[in-house]
Design a protein around this motif. Structure first.
Motif, PDB file in Angstrom:
ATOM      1  N   VAL A   9       1.136  -3.652   6.682  1.00  9.11           N
ATOM      2  CA  VAL A   9       2.571  -3.491   6.767  1.00  9.11           C
ATOM      3  C   VAL A   9       3.092  -2.111   6.403  1.00  9.11           C
ATOM      4  CG1 VAL A   9       2.916  -5.914   6.278  1.00  9.11           C
ATOM      5  CG2 VAL A   9       2.913  -4.335   4.412  1.00  9.11           C
ATOM      6  N   LEU A  10       4.014  -1.630   7.230  1.00  6.35           N
ATOM      7  CA  LEU A  10       4.831  -0.465   6.922  1.00  6.35           C
ATOM      8  C   LEU A  10       4.061   0.844   6.812  1.00  6.35           C
ATOM      9  CD1 LEU A  10       7.011  -2.218   4.212  1.00  6.35           C
ATOM     10  CD2 LEU A  10       7.375  -2.145   6.649  1.00  6.35           C
ATOM     11  N   VAL A  11       3.043   1.035   7.709  1.00  7.78           N
ATOM     12  CA  VAL A  11       2.302   2.288   7.727  1.00  7.78           C
ATOM     13  C   VAL A  11       3.244   3.400   8.177  1.00  7.78           C
ATOM     14  CG1 VAL A  11       0.353   3.482   8.747  1.00  7.78           C
ATOM     15  CG2 VAL A  11       0.165   1.088   8.207  1.00  7.78           C
ATOM     16  N   MET A  57      -1.761  -1.727  -4.360  1.00  8.85           N
ATOM     17  CA  MET A  57      -0.728  -1.682  -3.320  1.00  8.85           C
ATOM     18  C   MET A  57       0.006  -0.342  -3.253  1.00  8.85           C
ATOM     19  SD  MET A  57      -0.965  -4.724  -1.968  1.00  8.85           S
ATOM     20  CE  MET A  57      -1.157  -6.499  -2.253  1.00  8.85           C
ATOM     21  N   ALA A  58      -0.440   0.673  -4.006  1.00 10.67           N
ATOM     22  CA  ALA A  58       0.263   1.962  -4.029  1.00 10.67           C
ATOM     23  C   ALA A  58      -0.150   2.884  -2.896  1.00 10.67           C
ATOM     24  CB  ALA A  58       0.058   2.660  -5.373  1.00 10.67           C
ATOM     25  N   SER A  72      -3.055   4.906   4.033  1.00  9.98           N
ATOM     26  CA  SER A  72      -2.263   3.700   3.787  1.00  9.98           C
ATOM     27  C   SER A  72      -1.058   4.045   2.932  1.00  9.98           C
ATOM     28  CB  SER A  72      -3.124   2.632   3.106  1.00  9.98           C
ATOM     29  OG  SER A  72      -3.553   3.053   1.832  1.00  9.98           O
ATOM     30  N   THR A  73      -0.007   3.255   3.110  1.00 11.50           N
ATOM     31  CA  THR A  73       1.256   3.556   2.456  1.00 11.50           C
ATOM     32  C   THR A  73       1.467   2.723   1.199  1.00 11.50           C
ATOM     33  OG1 THR A  73       2.336   1.966   3.903  1.00 11.50           O
ATOM     34  CG2 THR A  73       2.408   4.279   4.567  1.00 11.50           C
ATOM     35  N   ASN A  74       2.409   3.165   0.427  1.00 15.77           N
ATOM     36  CA  ASN A  74       2.813   2.485  -0.797  1.00 15.77           C
ATOM     37  C   ASN A  74       3.661   1.270  -0.418  1.00 15.77           C
ATOM     38  OD1 ASN A  74       3.943   1.685  -3.229  1.00 15.77           O
ATOM     39  ND2 ASN A  74       4.513   3.756  -3.878  1.00 15.77           N
ATOM     40  N   ILE A  75       3.157   0.084  -0.667  1.00 10.07           N
ATOM     41  CA  ILE A  75       3.934  -1.124  -0.365  1.00 10.07           C
ATOM     42  C   ILE A  75       4.321  -1.861  -1.644  1.00 10.07           C
ATOM     43  CG2 ILE A  75       3.032  -1.397   1.968  1.00 10.07           C
ATOM     44  CD1 ILE A  75       1.194  -3.621   0.858  1.00 10.07           C
ATOM     45  N   THR A  76       4.363  -1.119  -2.754  1.00 10.44           N
ATOM     46  CA  THR A  76       4.943  -1.700  -3.963  1.00 10.44           C
ATOM     47  C   THR A  76       6.467  -1.625  -3.833  1.00 10.44           C
ATOM     48  OG1 THR A  76       5.174   0.334  -5.274  1.00 10.44           O
ATOM     49  CG2 THR A  76       2.992  -0.720  -5.243  1.00 10.44           C
TER      50      THR A  76
END
Length: 673
Positions: A9-11, A57-58, A72-76
């Motif tokens: 999610v949310l790359v 998840m960071a 990969s993106t931060n999904i926190t």
């Protein structure tokens, strides 16, 4: 599962949406957050969105693709750098359509075509978990490093029109609820097809389910990024699939490559009901055109030792995978009949042999085991070993060439190996000698001592139990340079002894047995073999890797800590009560380390500091993936001394001639008598 296809999610959300701030939403129930956390395990979110050594998840994990690097993106739920400002609608669109909050297209490395099959309820639960159940971390996202023209995102709109996400999963009314649940997980959050379904020319999965004319491609196996993901269609029985997904191993295979991460971070956390549902679904898929399994055919030992490739297998592989290719139950996978080994595409087996292997760490198997990285062997050596494996015990797959190994080597980042000066003698070189038959027999006597000389061996050990791989491993009492040192004065005997005396000392002490006649065929073969392994070394010459290494003998053993270490690291091979591990025919795979069938009090290994040095360099077995072996690094000096003190002082046979030892004095402080 390959990280290339797990970016979720949310790359690339470098510009976060500002509508419907999460801070303004009411906190969901604990049960909903718990449900979302479980769904995150189904999707293996943490694997991609956690950098090595980073916070969960960071983001920041580099994902290499043929077109450049993604991060990969931060999904926190951090508001400044994470997804703390995302609305559910933005989240849902990214997951189902691959369109970020600011409208830019996500790369199809993120498997949003699979995620689009999630139910609205599950999507909401996952969102709530990421917003309310994950600790916020301030961590800026990294820019992608994609090559031109792949860094132009607008072109992805056309890809999405052709292959983008579809509708949520629709149950098949002709199937059971269990089957439908399995199909929902496999096709959806589990995104198994991302690795196991072949790709088309536009990098699309050729099928997203078993339905339709293209359905035969779904989960039919695919090769990407130097790994071959196997065909999952009707692979094993349902119970065997469950065992594999829960523990990372079953009677047929163990997880390797990125699949070990999937087991450890994802599937081991699934409920038994969901694992069974997945297995039922996978088992239902037909596997058209698959070759029938071949029966396992034993290899005559006389044949095993007559070829270069057979001897290479014996030297580098048989300790764990055994001469019969059946491996060791719950430890090392079988090679006979192993579908990963027999795959038409040998990419994975080449990769594993080059870069090593480590088993998944799970709740049921906390002690990981592994195999060394054999990348320092030549392309031709490795091609021969792999070809031998793929064509033995009833295996009937095509040969692997040195060129194939070289190609794979060029695609894999291999860790730098030790610069040790120790050169491993190759068993295969014995075939070049005029007395090759005698040399091979001598080697076999070292490795199969109890089987070939039952009247002289009184316990579960062979010479190779202490002289690893028949004396060809550094810091494991190698025979390299040893023969040249005899005759020599032996303080323990208080006199000059020859090489035959030294060998018989091992028979009487380490193997708690009887001496060989010095003029016997067996003794002559063992001496001839040791002289061959000696190489060109001369008496008193400095020999790299000789002995068992050094240990700090001033350390005071802590027996209680030694017991803890033994239970954690040693029981997998030597048993909770030192009883060793046997194979199906009753023969020992790994020996007893105390008790009636272990070495006696007169053996060097019964001494704390001798055992500690050996343990530090060579144990726990299967813990290190370094090659050459004997480089240690798993235990500290104190830990090695502690565990050595613990098991050497357990009950073991007496040594009747102990009163004759050290007649001139000089008895070591750790002698057992």
């Amino acid at each position: 599962m390959n990280p290339l296809f797990k970016l979720i999610v949310l790359v690339f959300m470098l510009t976060l949406g500002s509508t419907a701030l999460a801070a303004g939403l009411p906190a969901p129930s604990g049960e909903l957050i718990k449900r979302g956390q479980y769904l995150s395990h189904l999707g293996d979110c943490v694997a991609c969105h956690t950098d090595k050594g980073g916070k969960p998840m960071a983001g920041g994990l580099e994902l290499k693709t043929p077109f450049g690097a993604l991060y990969s993106t931060n999904i926190t739920p951090d508001k400044a750098t994470g997804i703390g400002g995302y609305s559910f609608e933005q989240f849902d669109r990214a997951m189902r359509k691959g369109i970020a909050a600011d409208g830019h297209n996500l790369y199809p490395a993120m498997p949003y075509p699979s995620y689009s099959k999630m139910s609205p309820e599950d999507m909401q639960a996952l969102y709530q978990y990421l917003i309310f159940g994950v600790a916020p971390v301030e961590m800026e996202n990294l820019q992608s490093q994609m090559k031109w023209p792949y860094n132009i995102r607008w072109g992805l709109s056309f890809w999405n029109i052709l292959f983008g996400g579809g509708k949520p999963f629709s149950a098949d009314a002709t199937q059971t609820n269990e089957w439908n649940r399995g199909a929902y997980i496999v096709q959806g959050l589990g995104h198994c097809g991302s690795c196991h379904t072949p790709r088309g020319i536009l990098f699309e999965e050729k099928a997203m389910s078993q339905e339709g004319s293209s359905g035969r491609y779904f989960l039919a196996g695919s090769t990407v990024d130097s790994w071959h993901a196997v065909n999952l269609r009707n692979l094993w029985s349902a119970s065997e699939i469950v065992a594999f997904l829960k523990t990372g191993r079953n009677q047929h295979a163990t997880a390797y490559g990125a699949m070990t991460e999937v087991i450890g971070l994802s599937t081991q956390h699934f409920t038994d009901q969901d694992l069974t549902a997945m297995a039922v679904y996978l088992k239902s898929l037909s596997n058209e055109g698959e070759k029938p399994s071949q029966p396992i055919v034993p290899i005559e030992k006389t044949q095993l030792y007559k070829t270069v490739d057979g001897l290479a297998y014996v030297q580098f592989c048989s300790t764990c995978h055994r001469d019969d290719g059946k491996g060791v139950s719950k430890l090392f996978p079988p090679l006979a009949g192993n579908k990963s080994i027999l795959s038409e595409d040998p990419t994975s087996v080449i990769h594993v042999v080059l870069s090593g292997w480590r088993s998944a760490e799970t709740k049921t198997h906390t002690r990981a085991v592994g195999m060394p990285e054999y990348g320092s062997l030549s392309d031709q050596e490795l091609a021969g070993i792999i070809t031998f494996i793929r064509s033995s015990w009833g295996n009937a797959s095509s040969a692997v060439t040195a060129d194939q190994v070289a190609t794979a080597r060029g695609q894999i980042h291999l860790e730098a190996q030790s610069s040790t000066k120790f050169v491993t003698p190759r068993f295969s070189k014995m075939l070049d000698k005029s007395n090759s038959g005698q040399l091979v027999y001598g080697m076999r006597l070292m490795s199969e001592t109890g089987v070939l000389l039952p009247g002289n061996v009184g316990n579960s050990l062979n010479c190779s139990s202490c002289h690893t791989n028949a004396g060809t491993v550094a810091q494991a009492s190698p025979f390299v340079g040893v023969a040249a040192q005899f005759p020599a004065y032996a303080p323990r005997a208080g006199k000059m002894i020859d090489l035959e005396d030294r060998i018989n000392g091992c028979f009487k002490r380490s193997m708690n047995g009887k001496a060989l006649a010095k003029d016997s065929v067996e003794m002559k073969a063992m001496v001839a073999y040791m002289k061959w392994v000696n190489g060109s070394y001369k008496k008193d010459e400095l020999i790299p890797g000789r002995g068992v290494g050094k240990i700090d003998k001033t350390l005071i053993p802590e027996t209680a800590n030694g017991k803890v270490i033994y239970q954690a690291q040693c029981t997998v091979c030597h048993g909770a009560n030192g009883e060793g591990v046997k194979q199906s025919d009753g023969r020992y795979v790994f020996p007893m380390v105390w008790g009636d069938e272990s070495f006696n009090l007169g053996a060097g290994m019964a001494r704390t500091y001798t055992a500690a040095a050996f343990i530090k360099q060579n144990m726990p077995m299967g813990h290190s993936t370094k090659f050459p072996l004997g480089q240690g690094g798993s235990l500290s000096d104190q830990e090695a001394v502690d565990v050595a003190e613990y098991f050497t002082h357990m009950g073991r046979p007496d040594f009747s001639d102990k009163t004759k030892d050290w007649p001139e004095g000089g008895k070591p402080k750790d002698a057992r008598y």
